[in-house]
Write a protein that holds these residues in place. Structure first.
Motif, PDB file in Angstrom:
ATOM      1  N   LEU A   1      14.745   3.798   8.795  1.00 27.26           N
ATOM      2  CA  LEU A   1      13.686   4.731   8.932  1.00 27.26           C
ATOM      3  C   LEU A   1      13.102   5.264   7.615  1.00 27.26           C
ATOM      4  CD1 LEU A   1      15.177   7.913   7.994  1.00 27.26           C
ATOM      5  CD2 LEU A   1      16.635   6.927   9.809  1.00 27.26           C
ATOM      6  N   HIS A   2      12.125   6.073   7.707  1.00 30.34           N
ATOM      7  CA  HIS A   2      11.384   6.616   6.505  1.00 30.34           C
ATOM      8  C   HIS A   2      11.741   7.960   6.788  1.00 30.34           C
ATOM      9  CE1 HIS A   2       9.388   3.088   7.724  1.00 30.34           C
ATOM     10  NE2 HIS A   2       9.227   2.652   6.579  1.00 30.34           N
ATOM     11  N   PRO A   3      12.497   8.507   5.334  1.00 27.73           N
ATOM     12  CA  PRO A   3      12.898  10.038   5.453  1.00 27.73           C
ATOM     13  C   PRO A   3      11.618  10.957   4.799  1.00 27.73           C
ATOM     14  CG  PRO A   3      14.042   8.874   3.711  1.00 27.73           C
ATOM     15  CD  PRO A   3      13.377   7.942   4.579  1.00 27.73           C
ATOM     16  N   HIS A   4      11.105  11.786   5.520  1.00 30.90           N
ATOM     17  CA  HIS A   4      10.183  12.632   5.088  1.00 30.90           C
ATOM     18  C   HIS A   4      10.758  13.136   3.629  1.00 30.90           C
ATOM     19  CE1 HIS A   4       7.069  15.592   4.136  1.00 30.90           C
ATOM     20  NE2 HIS A   4       7.727  16.492   4.073  1.00 30.90           N
ATOM     21  N   SER A   5       9.475  12.976   2.707  1.00 33.38           N
ATOM     22  CA  SER A   5       9.908  13.019   1.159  1.00 33.38           C
ATOM     23  C   SER A   5       9.212  14.331   0.380  1.00 33.38           C
ATOM     24  CB  SER A   5       9.171  11.824   0.310  1.00 33.38           C
ATOM     25  OG  SER A   5       9.680  12.078  -1.012  1.00 33.38           O
ATOM     26  N   GLY A   6       7.557  14.500   0.634  1.00 36.17           N
ATOM     27  CA  GLY A   6       7.103  15.421   0.053  1.00 36.17           C
ATOM     28  C   GLY A   6       5.563  15.712   0.569  1.00 36.17           C
ATOM     29  N   SER A   7       4.839  16.238  -0.332  1.00 37.35           N
ATOM     30  CA  SER A   7       3.381  16.414  -0.151  1.00 37.35           C
ATOM     31  C   SER A   7       2.643  16.693  -1.433  1.00 37.35           C
ATOM     32  CB  SER A   7       3.212  17.872   0.676  1.00 37.35           C
ATOM     33  OG  SER A   7       3.352  18.875  -0.186  1.00 37.35           O
ATOM     34  N   ASN A   8       1.536  15.722  -0.908  1.00 38.55           N
ATOM     35  CA  ASN A   8       0.440  15.685  -2.190  1.00 38.55           C
ATOM     36  C   ASN A   8      -0.962  15.959  -1.870  1.00 38.55           C
ATOM     37  OD1 ASN A   8      -0.298  13.129  -1.044  1.00 38.55           O
ATOM     38  ND2 ASN A   8       0.765  11.945  -2.272  1.00 38.55           N
ATOM     39  N   SER A   9      -1.895  15.460  -2.521  1.00 36.37           N
ATOM     40  CA  SER A   9      -3.252  15.838  -2.204  1.00 36.37           C
ATOM     41  C   SER A   9      -3.673  14.953  -0.865  1.00 36.37           C
ATOM     42  CB  SER A   9      -4.104  15.832  -3.352  1.00 36.37           C
ATOM     43  OG  SER A   9      -4.099  14.559  -3.919  1.00 36.37           O
TER      44      SER A   9
ATOM     45  N   ARG B   1       1.854   2.048   1.995  1.00 35.28           N
ATOM     46  CA  ARG B   1       1.943   1.554   0.976  1.00 35.28           C
ATOM     47  C   ARG B   1       3.264   0.822   0.993  1.00 35.28           C
ATOM     48  NH1 ARG B   1      -0.572   6.254   0.158  1.00 35.28           N
ATOM     49  NH2 ARG B   1      -2.434   6.317  -1.146  1.00 35.28           N
ATOM     50  N   GLU B   2       3.058  -0.503   0.408  1.00 31.75           N
ATOM     51  CA  GLU B   2       4.158  -1.592   0.151  1.00 31.75           C
ATOM     52  C   GLU B   2       4.932  -1.633  -1.002  1.00 31.75           C
ATOM     53  OE1 GLU B   2       5.553  -6.075   1.065  1.00 31.75           O
ATOM     54  OE2 GLU B   2       3.439  -5.360   1.485  1.00 31.75           O
ATOM     55  N   ARG B   3       6.057  -1.814  -1.310  1.00 32.00           N
ATOM     56  CA  ARG B   3       6.810  -1.924  -2.586  1.00 32.00           C
ATOM     57  C   ARG B   3       7.909  -2.872  -2.344  1.00 32.00           C
ATOM     58  NH1 ARG B   3      10.553   0.061  -6.499  1.00 32.00           N
ATOM     59  NH2 ARG B   3      11.380   1.542  -4.991  1.00 32.00           N
ATOM     60  N   GLU B   4       8.025  -4.389  -2.715  1.00 28.56           N
ATOM     61  CA  GLU B   4       8.975  -4.944  -2.383  1.00 28.56           C
ATOM     62  C   GLU B   4       9.465  -4.893  -1.118  1.00 28.56           C
ATOM     63  OE1 GLU B   4      11.918  -3.791  -5.272  1.00 28.56           O
ATOM     64  OE2 GLU B   4      11.108  -4.441  -7.192  1.00 28.56           O
ATOM     65  N   SER B   5       8.405  -5.118  -0.125  1.00 27.33           N
ATOM     66  CA  SER B   5       8.934  -5.308   1.419  1.00 27.33           C
ATOM     67  C   SER B   5       9.488  -3.917   1.889  1.00 27.33           C
ATOM     68  CB  SER B   5       9.760  -6.305   1.781  1.00 27.33           C
ATOM     69  OG  SER B   5       9.192  -7.592   1.128  1.00 27.33           O
ATOM     70  N   TRP B   6       9.002  -2.975   1.181  1.00 26.53           N
ATOM     71  CA  TRP B   6       9.252  -1.516   1.699  1.00 26.53           C
ATOM     72  C   TRP B   6       8.227  -0.744   1.780  1.00 26.53           C
ATOM     73  CZ3 TRP B   6      14.744   1.194   2.123  1.00 26.53           C
ATOM     74  CH2 TRP B   6      15.926   0.071   2.342  1.00 26.53           C
ATOM     75  N   TYR B   7       8.450   0.260   2.745  1.00 28.57           N
ATOM     76  CA  TYR B   7       6.902   1.003   2.985  1.00 28.57           C
ATOM     77  C   TYR B   7       7.318   2.433   2.765  1.00 28.57           C
ATOM     78  CZ  TYR B   7       5.626  -3.599   4.875  1.00 28.57           C
ATOM     79  OH  TYR B   7       5.242  -4.961   4.912  1.00 28.57           O
ATOM     80  N   LYS B   8       6.201   3.057   2.313  1.00 29.27           N
ATOM     81  CA  LYS B   8       5.922   4.478   2.251  1.00 29.27           C
ATOM     82  C   LYS B   8       4.770   4.865   2.938  1.00 29.27           C
ATOM     83  CE  LYS B   8       6.397   6.017  -2.117  1.00 29.27           C
ATOM     84  NZ  LYS B   8       7.647   7.057  -2.178  1.00 29.27           N
ATOM     85  N   TYR B   9       4.722   5.929   3.924  1.00 31.75           N
ATOM     86  CA  TYR B   9       3.616   6.558   4.434  1.00 31.75           C
ATOM     87  C   TYR B   9       3.029   7.666   4.207  1.00 31.75           C
ATOM     88  CZ  TYR B   9       4.603   2.572   7.779  1.00 31.75           C
ATOM     89  OH  TYR B   9       4.758   1.404   8.471  1.00 31.75           O
TER      90      TYR B   9
ATOM     91  N   GLU C   1      10.743   5.523   0.960  1.00 28.75           N
ATOM     92  CA  GLU C   1      10.376   4.350   1.567  1.00 28.75           C
ATOM     93  C   GLU C   1      11.463   3.786   2.608  1.00 28.75           C
ATOM     94  OE1 GLU C   1       9.084   2.274  -2.641  1.00 28.75           O
ATOM     95  OE2 GLU C   1      11.115   1.988  -2.125  1.00 28.75           O
ATOM     96  N   GLY C   2      11.085   2.987   3.372  1.00 32.37           N
ATOM     97  CA  GLY C   2      11.805   2.487   4.621  1.00 32.37           C
ATOM     98  C   GLY C   2      11.442   1.194   5.058  1.00 32.37           C
ATOM     99  N   GLY C   3      11.962   0.532   5.848  1.00 28.85           N
ATOM    100  CA  GLY C   3      11.677  -0.853   6.315  1.00 28.85           C
ATOM    101  C   GLY C   3      12.334  -1.363   7.546  1.00 28.85           C
ATOM    102  N   TRP C   4      12.108  -2.355   8.297  1.00 31.87           N
ATOM    103  CA  TRP C   4      12.552  -2.660   9.394  1.00 31.87           C
ATOM    104  C   TRP C   4      14.073  -2.883   9.328  1.00 31.87           C
ATOM    105  CZ3 TRP C   4      15.424  -6.248  12.624  1.00 31.87           C
ATOM    106  CH2 TRP C   4      15.423  -6.012  13.763  1.00 31.87           C
TER     107      TRP C   4
END
Length: 350
Positions: free
Chosen positions: A332-340, A299-307, A347-350
């Motif tokens: 990098l994308h730091p691990h954040s949590g868990s959901n369903s 998912r993208e938000r203002e050119s930053w991505y969440k996986y 969020e991270g980006g290049w």
């Protein structure tokens, strides 16, 4: 001054940066239920808020083994591989080459256990990326221990000619002859692990905790350089007068960056095919473990991505680098949590 991380990475963060105690029974009940109870509230990009994966220890470090053996999210931890046991057979067939093994070993060398012994009074009550209250809102002002994971990102080494004064680490602060040559080690983790400078000053990063027999060393937390609450990433720095350690981390940062470029060049064309996602973390504050899976949503938000990904995580994994070989080199994308939907990153980006 030696700047091995590069001004490019510093500028990326600077542009994006934004710079009691809850009843124990309730906290434990929330932890036990967190993998099955979620608010299906949607936010921008159809992201479902979830629960954090920092480990909280009301009984101090003595609680960590108890949390590991009593884990309800991943009983037995069968999908976690001790870092010293990790080999090519643990990777998908396409990635079974020496360069991939090297980059994961290098990532492991830069992975740190984060121990935070204070909760800031400035934590907000709620944010969009987490269900219910923001993590540790009800423990504000307390010294309840929590653990997470982080990754050394870059290293600065100061000498007398840099006019940065003496080393601000705990050892030097209590010494009559503080070191005039010292290192500032940048670490990236999740904001809910280290929220602000008041927490950074009460943080220690443990380097080299590969198994229970490993000789480990610690870095003293110092200051937050940049963070983003909604993106759930934090760039903070630690300090040390252990020049051998500083030089070794500097060398490993350079090595890791070089390896990442080689992997990126080799596997870029498989970006939407294999979707490999690897995490090295300290589940439950215990020795490093490697887990391998796939990312499932981006998912993208203002050119930053969440996986979102299937890669296994546990309490204590918050802040760990989610290694996506086709995408991530400098940031990098730091691990954040868990959901369903599964486990998800900040969020991270290049």
């Amino acid at each position: 001054m030696e700047n091995t991380g590069g001004k490019k990475r510093e500028n990326q963060l600077a542009e994006k940066g934004l710079t009691h105690r809850q009843d124990e029974k309730t906290q434990l009940e929330e932890r036990q239920d967190e993998t099955t109870q979620f608010e299906e509230k949607k936010t921008e990009g159809d992201f479902i808020p979830g629960h954090h994966e920092a480990e909280i220890c009301y009984g101090g470090e003595a609680d960590l083994h108890k949390h590991y053996t009593g884990c309800k999210k991943n009983p037995g931890h069968v999908n976690f591989i001790p870092v010293n046991d990790f080999n090519l057979d643990h990777l998908p067939s396409r990635y079974r080459d020496v360069i991939m093994l090297e980059v994961i070993k290098a990532l492991s060398a830069l992975t740190v256990l984060i121990k935070v012994k204070y909760t800031s009074l400035e934590r907000p009550k709620s944010v969009p990326c987490f269900s219910g209250q923001y993590p540790f809102y009800n423990t504000r002002g307390s010294d309840v221990l929590r653990t997470g994971t982080g990754r050394v990102w870059c290293v600065y080494k100061y000498t007398e000619s840099d006019n940065m004064g003496t080393c601000p680490c705990g050892k030097c602060q209590h010494s009559d002859t503080p070191s005039k040559v010292w290192g500032e080690v940048s670490v990236v983790t999740a904001t809910h692990v280290v929220f602000d400078e008041s927490e950074a000053r009460q943080t220690r990063c443990v380097v080299g905790f590969d198994d229970n027999k490993s000789p480990v060393v610690s870095l003293d937390g110092w200051r937050v350089r940049a963070s983003n609450i909604e993106g759930d990433w934090c760039w903070f720095t630690c300090v040390s007068c252990d020049l051998e350690l500083v030089d070794e981390l500097d060398k490993m940062c350079r090595h890791f960056d070089g390896l990442c470029k080689k992997v990126e060049d080799k596997y870029r064309r498989f970006v939407d095919v294999d979707k490999l996602a690897v995490i090295v973390s300290h589940p439950h504050g215990c020795p490093k473990q490697v887990s391998v899976g796939q990312w499932t949503h981006k998912r993208e938000r203002e050119s930053w991505y969440k996986y979102t990904y299937t890669t296994c995580t546990c309490p204590g994994s918050s802040g760990a680098h989610v290694y996506l070989p086709e995408y991530v080199r400098w940031w990098l994308h730091p691990h954040s949590g868990s959901n369903s939907e599964g486990n998800y990153s900040g969020e991270g980006g290049w």
